[in-house]
Design an enzyme around this catalytic site. Structure first.
Site, PDB file in Angstrom:
ATOM      1  N   ASN A 112      24.980  72.228  84.668  1.00 28.70           N
ATOM      2  CA  ASN A 112      25.277  72.924  86.066  1.00 28.70           C
ATOM      3  C   ASN A 112      24.082  72.694  87.152  1.00 28.70           C
ATOM      4  O   ASN A 112      22.923  72.855  87.063  1.00 28.70           O
ATOM      5  CB  ASN A 112      25.119  74.468  85.892  1.00 28.70           C
ATOM      6  N   LYS A 157      23.691  73.156  90.247  1.00 28.58           N
ATOM      7  CA  LYS A 157      23.601  74.029  91.295  1.00 28.58           C
ATOM      8  C   LYS A 157      23.331  73.308  92.650  1.00 28.58           C
ATOM      9  O   LYS A 157      24.183  72.367  92.919  1.00 28.58           O
ATOM     10  CB  LYS A 157      22.286  75.042  90.976  1.00 28.58           C
ATOM     11  N   HIS A 183      29.729  82.951  87.592  1.00 29.55           N
ATOM     12  CA  HIS A 183      28.438  82.687  87.192  1.00 29.55           C
ATOM     13  C   HIS A 183      27.363  83.889  87.853  1.00 29.55           C
ATOM     14  O   HIS A 183      27.628  84.311  88.700  1.00 29.55           O
ATOM     15  CB  HIS A 183      27.792  81.311  87.949  1.00 29.55           C
ATOM     16  N   GLU A 217      25.471  83.633  79.012  1.00 29.36           N
ATOM     17  CA  GLU A 217      24.642  83.265  79.644  1.00 29.36           C
ATOM     18  C   GLU A 217      23.737  84.712  80.047  1.00 29.36           C
ATOM     19  O   GLU A 217      23.999  85.344  81.067  1.00 29.36           O
ATOM     20  CB  GLU A 217      24.744  82.813  81.215  1.00 29.36           C
ATOM     21  N   GLY A 266      16.975  80.350  84.320  1.00 28.57           N
ATOM     22  CA  GLY A 266      16.074  79.923  85.277  1.00 28.57           C
ATOM     23  C   GLY A 266      14.518  80.603  84.984  1.00 28.57           C
ATOM     24  O   GLY A 266      13.793  80.296  85.784  1.00 28.57           O
ATOM     25  N   SER A 299      18.186  78.761  80.427  1.00 28.20           N
ATOM     26  CA  SER A 299      16.789  78.025  79.861  1.00 28.20           C
ATOM     27  C   SER A 299      16.912  77.215  78.787  1.00 28.20           C
ATOM     28  O   SER A 299      16.023  77.087  77.700  1.00 28.20           O
ATOM     29  CB  SER A 299      15.574  79.060  79.702  1.00 28.20           C
ATOM     30  N   GLY A 328      21.193  74.423  83.173  1.00 28.58           N
ATOM     31  CA  GLY A 328      20.732  74.488  84.526  1.00 28.58           C
ATOM     32  C   GLY A 328      19.486  73.281  84.667  1.00 28.58           C
ATOM     33  O   GLY A 328      19.780  72.145  84.850  1.00 28.58           O
ATOM     34  N   GLY A 329      18.488  73.829  84.663  1.00 32.97           N
ATOM     35  CA  GLY A 329      17.272  73.218  85.198  1.00 32.97           C
ATOM     36  C   GLY A 329      17.012  71.756  84.455  1.00 32.97           C
ATOM     37  O   GLY A 329      16.677  70.767  85.010  1.00 32.97           O
TER      38      GLY A 329
HETATM   39  P1  PGA Z   1      18.734  77.470  83.387  1.00 35.99           P
HETATM   40  O1  PGA Z   1      20.307  77.665  84.191  1.00 35.99           O
HETATM   41  O2  PGA Z   1      19.383  76.303  82.169  1.00 35.99           O
HETATM   42  O3  PGA Z   1      18.002  76.798  84.366  1.00 35.99           O
HETATM   43  O4  PGA Z   1      18.363  78.580  82.734  1.00 35.99           O
HETATM   44  C1  PGA Z   1      21.486  77.927  83.403  1.00 35.99           C
HETATM   45  C2  PGA Z   1      22.582  78.395  84.283  1.00 35.99           C
HETATM   46  O5  PGA Z   1      22.546  78.804  85.484  1.00 35.99           O
HETATM   47  O6  PGA Z   1      23.893  77.950  83.998  1.00 35.99           O
END
Ligand code: PGA
Length: 241
Positions: A10, A12, A88, A159, A165, A200, A221-222
């Protein structure tokens, strides 16, 4: 029944990471695991044309109408998306998406042949109050009142909001416990759908999480913006399957 693991990137509101379309890019389709990228809307077609399995981050349930700035599920499909994220937590939080709206998104996506990845999960306060399971159950309940037979392509992403994040990942045991709980809530026709974990996920946490029998992959995400990290996560998933 064994489920093919799925790892979703993702991105974003960020551009595709450098090298995303290289021949050895970790974002490319790979054997034994479904690797899907979710770029910004304007990058969906270019990612699809480069041979990546590509999804969209958002789509509106209505097929057309006076919704300035929005995009329909059919339009996402025309752009080349095959999947779409629904619900999300960042959309729930910043755009006021309700469970009823999200259930309508899921139905609209399936109606045009897009596979929805439905995100559910509790906040820190809800977990601390012992309400994590109740929240997740409520988030699923509207959807589960609809015709189950149409929902079989669905993928669920657990999630926990407090993990997105933040650098805080659910423990493998907590993730497993919630995934088992979610699977128990599902009707028989949906017992074999994939339930992936997000929040995360990092190269360091992925191996122990994916070792859990009911964690079927990740929504990242990150770490998905760092090609080497994403490669390591995909490799951990491939090794475990
Ligand atoms: P993250 O994001 O891995 O940065 O925590 C996950 C997501 O928002 O799907």
């Amino acid at each position: 029944m064994s489920r093919t693991p799925l790892v979703a990137a993702n991105w974003k509101m960020n551009s595709p990471p450098s090298g995303w379309d290289a021949p050895d890019s970790p974002y490319r389709p790979q054997p034994g695991v479904d690797v899907i990228v979710f770029p910004e809307l304007q990058d969906v077609t270019v990612c699809k044309n480069a041979g990546l399995h590509t999804g969209a981050q958002y789509g509106r349930p209505e097929p057309s109408g006076a919704f300035t700035g929005d995009v329909s599920m059919a339009q996402l499909k025309e752009l080349g998306a095959t999947r779409v994220l629904c619900g999300h937590s960042e959309r729930r939080q910043h755009h006021g998406e309700t469970d009823a709206f999200i259930a309508a998104q899921v139905q609209a996506a399936l109606g045009v042949g897009l596979i929805p990845i439905l995100c559910i999960g509790e906040t820190a306060a809800e977990r601390e109050a012992g309400k994590a399971q109740e929240v997740v159950k409520n988030q699923l309940s509207v959807l589960l009142t609809t015709d189950h037979s149409l929902l079989t392509p669905l993928v669920l992403a657990y999630e926990p909001v407090w993990a997105i994040g933040t650098g805080k990942t659910a423990t493998p045991e907590d993730a497993q416990e919630m995934h088992v709980y979610i699977r128990k809530l599902l009707p028989d026709t949906l017992k074999d759908i994939r339930i992936i974990y997000g929040g995360s996920v990092k190269p360091t946490t992925a191996p122990d999480l994916i070792a859990q029998p009911d964690v079927d992959g990740f929504l990242v995400g990150g770490a998905s913006l760092i090609p080497d990290d994403f490669r390591t996560i995909v490799e951990a998933v491939t090794r475990s399957s």
